[in-house]
Motif scaffolding. Sequence first.
Motif, mmCIF file in Angstrom:
data_model
loop_
_atom_site.group_PDB
_atom_site.id
_atom_site.type_symbol
_atom_site.label_atom_id
_atom_site.label_comp_id
_atom_site.label_asym_id
_atom_site.label_seq_id
_atom_site.Cartn_x
_atom_site.Cartn_y
_atom_site.Cartn_z
ATOM 1 N N ASN A 126 47.273 24.472 -11.945
ATOM 2 C CA ASN A 126 47.537 23.238 -10.755
ATOM 3 C C ASN A 126 46.247 22.488 -10.205
ATOM 4 O OD1 ASN A 126 46.798 25.542 -9.709
ATOM 5 N ND2 ASN A 126 47.722 25.809 -8.194
ATOM 6 N N ASP A 143 50.943 19.244 -4.563
ATOM 7 C CA ASP A 143 51.098 20.399 -4.389
ATOM 8 C C ASP A 143 49.894 21.369 -3.462
ATOM 9 O OD1 ASP A 143 53.164 21.601 -5.409
ATOM 10 O OD2 ASP A 143 52.302 22.081 -7.314
ATOM 11 N N VAL A 169 54.496 24.897 -5.282
ATOM 12 C CA VAL A 169 54.383 24.493 -6.531
ATOM 13 C C VAL A 169 55.311 23.464 -7.665
ATOM 14 C CG1 VAL A 169 53.709 26.960 -7.027
ATOM 15 C CG2 VAL A 169 55.923 26.937 -7.336
ATOM 16 N N THR A 213 52.880 21.324 -10.075
ATOM 17 C CA THR A 213 52.773 22.288 -10.658
ATOM 18 C C THR A 213 53.714 22.070 -11.709
ATOM 19 O OG1 THR A 213 51.111 22.643 -9.366
ATOM 20 C CG2 THR A 213 51.423 24.113 -11.619
ATOM 21 N N ASN A 241 51.111 29.856 -12.743
ATOM 22 C CA ASN A 241 51.641 28.784 -12.007
ATOM 23 C C ASN A 241 52.659 28.073 -11.954
ATOM 24 O OD1 ASN A 241 49.965 28.254 -9.385
ATOM 25 N ND2 ASN A 241 48.320 28.226 -11.265
#
Length: 315
Positions: free
Chosen positions: A18, A101, A119, A122, A148
């Motif tokens: 991420n 995010d 998240v 991501t 993630n």
Amino acid sequence: MSVIRKAAATRKAVVIANASVDETYAVASLPRPGESMIGTFLARDLGGKGANVAIVLARAGVATTLVAAVGDDDRGAFVRSRLAAEPLTTSLVPAAELPTDLSIIYATPDGDNAIVTTVAATRKLEVVHANAVMDTLAARDLVVLQGNLEREVSFALIEAARRRNLVIALNPSPLLPWLADAISRVQIVFANEAEAEELTGEGGDAAVQALLASGAEQVIVTRGAAGSVLGTRHGSNDKHGDFRLVTVAAESIEVVDTTGAGDTFMAVALASAARRGVSIDEVALMHATRAAAITVSRRGTASAFPDTHELDVLW
């Protein structure tokens, strides 16, 4: 540029995780359930565990590509701008319908913190987005994964990396139950003490041994002021395997902000080993410890990381 740095450039890494915006707020203490408290805004910075590790790996001289999903919004523009200033390659997947995010960091005067992160962007990342980047790697190059992504995507990425004979380093954070099942499929595991205990039900060195018994070849557990421990498995996968444990002391330093310290530690340990063409060893943990000490001495996330010159001095 040193000879070692030139040699390291032939060892590549891809971080599939991420990239986010970090907003840090100072609080007197970490909030308890149901508590309302007053905080003070401190900083806005580039963050995300994936971006953190990728930035430090690249600054340490490892040719690194970050694969991450970023929204088409103001936060996304901020992330792209900051990543463009780093010595790494990016493969950013657009998540146009979602906000980039965000991590909210609560920081106490003694340097402790708690982090709440989103998240959704991501998790728009799919295996196809990373396959083309992994195709540019050679056998024994690095793939770095964290907690993630969706479970199915993470396991598919692990299998894709294994088919390419790549070395997979996993940081099981954020810690989700299914990550325990991934340990046997990767070569290297980085975890903090709490994560290691949660994954194994064991504490101290027993947790390191249990993770090794699960199938990982090397396990590195960070213990804050108590330093870190490296466990290496030789031969057998079972609980009676030949495990070697090495402990490295922490640096004595005034802690300002621990945000990103674990990511710095992981990246520098991997980079140190890659630069020297060896598996992670005591020297790599010593380098990582010194780098993490620089990070915790400053406020912020990416802005607190050691720069290229500071990392060069470590070697």
